[in-house]
Design a protein around this motif. Structure first.
Motif, PDB file in Angstrom:
ATOM      1  N   GLN A  73       0.838  -1.193   0.000  1.00  0.00           N
ATOM      2  CA  GLN A  73       0.000   0.000   0.000  1.00  0.00           C
ATOM      3  C   GLN A  73       0.873   1.243   0.000  1.00  0.00           C
ATOM      4  N   ALA A 114      -6.040  -1.118  -6.589  1.00  0.00           N
ATOM      5  CA  ALA A 114      -7.137  -0.219  -6.244  1.00  0.00           C
ATOM      6  C   ALA A 114      -6.605   1.076  -5.666  1.00  0.00           C
ATOM      7  N   VAL A 116      -8.244   3.701  -2.962  1.00  0.00           N
ATOM      8  CA  VAL A 116      -9.367   3.746  -2.027  1.00  0.00           C
ATOM      9  C   VAL A 116      -9.409   5.104  -1.333  1.00  0.00           C
ATOM     10  N   GLN A 124     -16.163   4.276   2.264  1.00  0.00           N
ATOM     11  CA  GLN A 124     -15.014   4.189   1.359  1.00  0.00           C
ATOM     12  C   GLN A 124     -15.496   4.134  -0.088  1.00  0.00           C
ATOM     13  N   TRP A 126     -13.887   2.724  -3.637  1.00  0.00           N
ATOM     14  CA  TRP A 126     -12.804   1.975  -4.265  1.00  0.00           C
ATOM     15  C   TRP A 126     -12.884   2.135  -5.776  1.00  0.00           C
ATOM     16  N   VAL A 128     -11.191   0.238  -8.834  1.00  0.00           N
ATOM     17  CA  VAL A 128     -10.483  -1.037  -8.914  1.00  0.00           C
ATOM     18  C   VAL A 128     -10.204  -1.423 -10.356  1.00  0.00           C
ATOM     19  N   THR A 155     -16.059   0.294  -9.710  1.00  0.00           N
ATOM     20  CA  THR A 155     -16.004   1.015  -8.442  1.00  0.00           C
ATOM     21  C   THR A 155     -16.813   0.228  -7.424  1.00  0.00           C
TER      22      THR A 155
END
Length: 181
Positions: A73, A114, A116, A124, A126, A128, A155
């Motif tokens: 991440q 993704a 986010v 949230q 996302w 993706v 999404t």
């Protein structure tokens, strides 16, 4: 095993309807006046094993455990209080999904990427690209109760109450409950 590259921030901007994180956003530091900004670092983001009871996602109890986990991440921006606002994920992830009542299992390649957005209310959004694992409770999403590999460009808007609204731009869904029943 499938390898997907992190979608450019421009893709995230298009899907999210926002602009990519600017070079001067929090977490970006200037290396020198001539060298330009230095991007925030990628850090490991390991997935924990999980269990859900019968009727929660599938009609039977399910165990999930990563067998390949190289997910990373990168925090792209933060809220004024320092909490994460936008984070990107990338890397290989294969999760063994097991019907614990019968022992039937499937190794699901969910090596998508993704971006986010974490909203202040706990919800949230996302954006993706590629496959990710999505679990949906009864009446808790735009997909029926189940456990899915959602693959493609899409999404996923997760409400503060946990409701998951999956909107495929282009893609497929695979029902893992049916696969391991």
């Amino acid at each position: 095993m499938r390898r997907t590259l992190l979608a450019p921030l421009a893709l995230g901007a298009v899907l999210l309807g926002t602009q990519p994180a600017a070079a001067h956003a929090p977490g970006w530091e200037s290396a020198s006046a001539t060298a330009g900004p230095t991007a925030p670092r990628w850090e490991p983001a390991p997935s924990a094993p999980w269990d859900v009871g019968a009727g929660v996602r599938c009609d039977f109890p399910v165990h999930g455990e990563p067998v390949v986990d190289e997910v990373e991440q990168r925090v792209l921006s933060t809220h004024p209080d320092g909490s994460v606002r936008r984070v990107a994920y990338r890397g290989d992830l294969v999760v063994r999904v097991t019907n614990t009542a019968t022992g039937a299992s499937h190794d699901a390649d969910v090596s998508g990427s993704a971006v986010v957005d974490h909203r202040r209310d706990g919800s949230q959004l996302w954006a993706v690209r590629g496959p990710v694992l999505v679990g949906v409770g009864e009446g808790r999403g735009s997909l029926p109760r189940g456990l899915y590999v959602v693959d493609g460009v899409f999404t996923m808007d997760i409400g503060a109450d946990g409701f998951k609204d999956v909107r495929l731009v282009h893609g497929t869904t695979e029902d893992l409950c049916a696969r391991i029943d």
